[in-house]
Design a protein around this motif. Structure first.
Motif, mmCIF file in Angstrom:
data_model
loop_
_atom_site.group_PDB
_atom_site.id
_atom_site.type_symbol
_atom_site.label_atom_id
_atom_site.label_comp_id
_atom_site.label_asym_id
_atom_site.label_seq_id
_atom_site.Cartn_x
_atom_site.Cartn_y
_atom_site.Cartn_z
ATOM 1 N N GLU A 36 0.833 -1.206 0.000
ATOM 2 C CA GLU A 36 0.000 0.000 0.000
ATOM 3 C C GLU A 36 0.868 1.257 0.000
ATOM 4 O O GLU A 36 0.574 2.225 -0.711
ATOM 5 C CB GLU A 36 -0.921 0.007 1.215
ATOM 6 C CG GLU A 36 -2.041 -1.001 1.147
ATOM 7 C CD GLU A 36 -2.846 -1.083 2.433
ATOM 8 O OE1 GLU A 36 -2.491 -0.402 3.417
ATOM 9 O OE2 GLU A 36 -3.841 -1.824 2.446
ATOM 10 N N LEU A 37 1.932 1.240 0.799
ATOM 11 C CA LEU A 37 2.827 2.395 0.864
ATOM 12 C C LEU A 37 3.500 2.626 -0.486
ATOM 13 O O LEU A 37 3.626 3.760 -0.950
ATOM 14 C CB LEU A 37 3.878 2.192 1.961
ATOM 15 C CG LEU A 37 4.856 3.324 2.191
ATOM 16 C CD1 LEU A 37 4.113 4.595 2.618
ATOM 17 C CD2 LEU A 37 5.867 2.933 3.255
ATOM 18 N N GLY A 38 3.926 1.549 -1.133
ATOM 19 C CA GLY A 38 4.533 1.667 -2.456
ATOM 20 C C GLY A 38 3.555 2.231 -3.473
ATOM 21 O O GLY A 38 3.913 3.088 -4.286
ATOM 22 N N SER A 39 2.321 1.770 -3.419
ATOM 23 C CA SER A 39 1.299 2.284 -4.338
ATOM 24 C C SER A 39 1.049 3.769 -4.106
ATOM 25 O O SER A 39 0.904 4.540 -5.061
ATOM 26 C CB SER A 39 -0.012 1.509 -4.157
ATOM 27 O OG SER A 39 0.163 0.156 -4.476
ATOM 28 N N LYS A 40 1.005 4.165 -2.836
ATOM 29 C CA LYS A 40 0.803 5.583 -2.521
ATOM 30 C C LYS A 40 1.987 6.417 -3.010
ATOM 31 O O LYS A 40 1.808 7.529 -3.508
ATOM 32 C CB LYS A 40 0.613 5.774 -1.014
ATOM 33 C CG LYS A 40 -0.730 5.302 -0.518
ATOM 34 C CD LYS A 40 -0.862 5.529 0.984
ATOM 35 C CE LYS A 40 -2.181 5.017 1.503
ATOM 36 N NZ LYS A 40 -2.327 5.226 2.954
ATOM 37 N N ALA A 41 3.197 5.902 -2.855
ATOM 38 C CA ALA A 41 4.381 6.633 -3.296
ATOM 39 C C ALA A 41 4.374 6.792 -4.821
ATOM 40 O O ALA A 41 4.687 7.865 -5.341
ATOM 41 C CB ALA A 41 5.650 5.921 -2.841
ATOM 42 N N VAL A 42 4.027 5.738 -5.526
ATOM 43 C CA VAL A 42 3.968 5.817 -6.988
ATOM 44 C C VAL A 42 2.907 6.821 -7.420
ATOM 45 O O VAL A 42 3.137 7.644 -8.321
ATOM 46 C CB VAL A 42 3.692 4.420 -7.597
ATOM 47 C CG1 VAL A 42 3.331 4.517 -9.072
ATOM 48 C CG2 VAL A 42 4.900 3.519 -7.404
ATOM 49 N N ALA A 44 1.813 9.379 -5.708
ATOM 50 C CA ALA A 44 2.282 10.724 -5.377
ATOM 51 C C ALA A 44 3.322 11.195 -6.386
ATOM 52 O O ALA A 44 3.313 12.357 -6.793
ATOM 53 C CB ALA A 44 2.870 10.735 -3.963
ATOM 54 N N TYR A 45 4.206 10.301 -6.809
ATOM 55 C CA TYR A 45 5.215 10.664 -7.803
ATOM 56 C C TYR A 45 4.558 11.016 -9.134
ATOM 57 O O TYR A 45 4.940 11.985 -9.782
ATOM 58 C CB TYR A 45 6.225 9.536 -7.990
ATOM 59 C CG TYR A 45 7.249 9.850 -9.058
ATOM 60 C CD1 TYR A 45 8.326 10.661 -8.765
ATOM 61 C CD2 TYR A 45 7.115 9.357 -10.349
ATOM 62 C CE1 TYR A 45 9.268 10.982 -9.741
ATOM 63 C CE2 TYR A 45 8.040 9.664 -11.328
ATOM 64 C CZ TYR A 45 9.115 10.475 -11.018
ATOM 65 O OH TYR A 45 10.023 10.789 -11.985
ATOM 66 N N GLU A 46 3.581 10.198 -9.536
ATOM 67 C CA GLU A 46 2.909 10.458 -10.811
ATOM 68 C C GLU A 46 2.129 11.761 -10.775
ATOM 69 O O GLU A 46 2.017 12.447 -11.787
ATOM 70 C CB GLU A 46 1.996 9.286 -11.165
ATOM 71 C CG GLU A 46 2.766 8.039 -11.562
ATOM 72 C CD GLU A 46 1.886 6.821 -11.748
ATOM 73 O OE1 GLU A 46 0.681 6.885 -11.422
ATOM 74 O OE2 GLU A 46 2.409 5.801 -12.214
ATOM 75 N N PRO A 49 6.036 14.921 -9.620
ATOM 76 C CA PRO A 49 7.365 14.323 -9.461
ATOM 77 C C PRO A 49 8.438 15.293 -8.947
ATOM 78 O O PRO A 49 9.490 14.847 -8.498
ATOM 79 C CB PRO A 49 7.710 13.839 -10.868
ATOM 80 C CG PRO A 49 6.937 14.734 -11.769
ATOM 81 C CD PRO A 49 5.669 15.060 -11.026
ATOM 82 N N TRP A 52 9.928 14.695 -5.475
ATOM 83 C CA TRP A 52 10.675 13.438 -5.459
ATOM 84 C C TRP A 52 12.038 13.621 -6.126
ATOM 85 O O TRP A 52 13.041 13.077 -5.661
ATOM 86 C CB TRP A 52 9.876 12.347 -6.170
ATOM 87 C CG TRP A 52 8.654 11.958 -5.405
ATOM 88 C CD1 TRP A 52 7.419 12.524 -5.486
ATOM 89 C CD2 TRP A 52 8.556 10.944 -4.407
ATOM 90 N NE1 TRP A 52 6.568 11.917 -4.609
ATOM 91 C CE2 TRP A 52 7.236 10.942 -3.945
ATOM 92 C CE3 TRP A 52 9.467 10.031 -3.883
ATOM 93 C CZ2 TRP A 52 6.798 10.060 -2.959
ATOM 94 C CZ3 TRP A 52 9.026 9.152 -2.906
ATOM 95 C CH2 TRP A 52 7.708 9.176 -2.450
#
Length: 77
Positions: A36-42, A44-46, A49, A52
């Motif tokens: 879930e954290l990885g999905s949220k980070a991706v 947020a980056y999209e 960016p 980041w």
């Protein structure tokens, strides 16, 4: 209290306990939380960016500074 009432209360208590344990198991599921954290980070980056990229550059500058400091520092005691 009748036997039927006691059995119904016991069944309700077991169901409540099972629901609580399921909720705890879900909250303590580390691989699921990391995903879930990885999905949220991706996401947020999209969405944006720039922070980041700035953060990545800052980490690279700090790492390069530490390496340079380790190489060029005077360790002669």
């Amino acid at each position: 209290m009748s036997t039927i009432d006691a059995k119904n209360q016991a069944a309700k208590a077991r169901a409540d306990l099972a629901a609580t344990l399921d909720a705890l198991e879900d909250r303590l599921n580390v691989p699921k939380r990391v995903s879930e954290l990885g999905s949220k980070a991706v996401a947020a980056y999209e969405k944006n960016p720039i922070p980041w990229i700035i953060g990545g550059v800052a980490v690279a500058v700090i790492a390069a500074g530490l390496v340079a400091w380790a190489i060029f520092s005077d360790d002669d005691d």
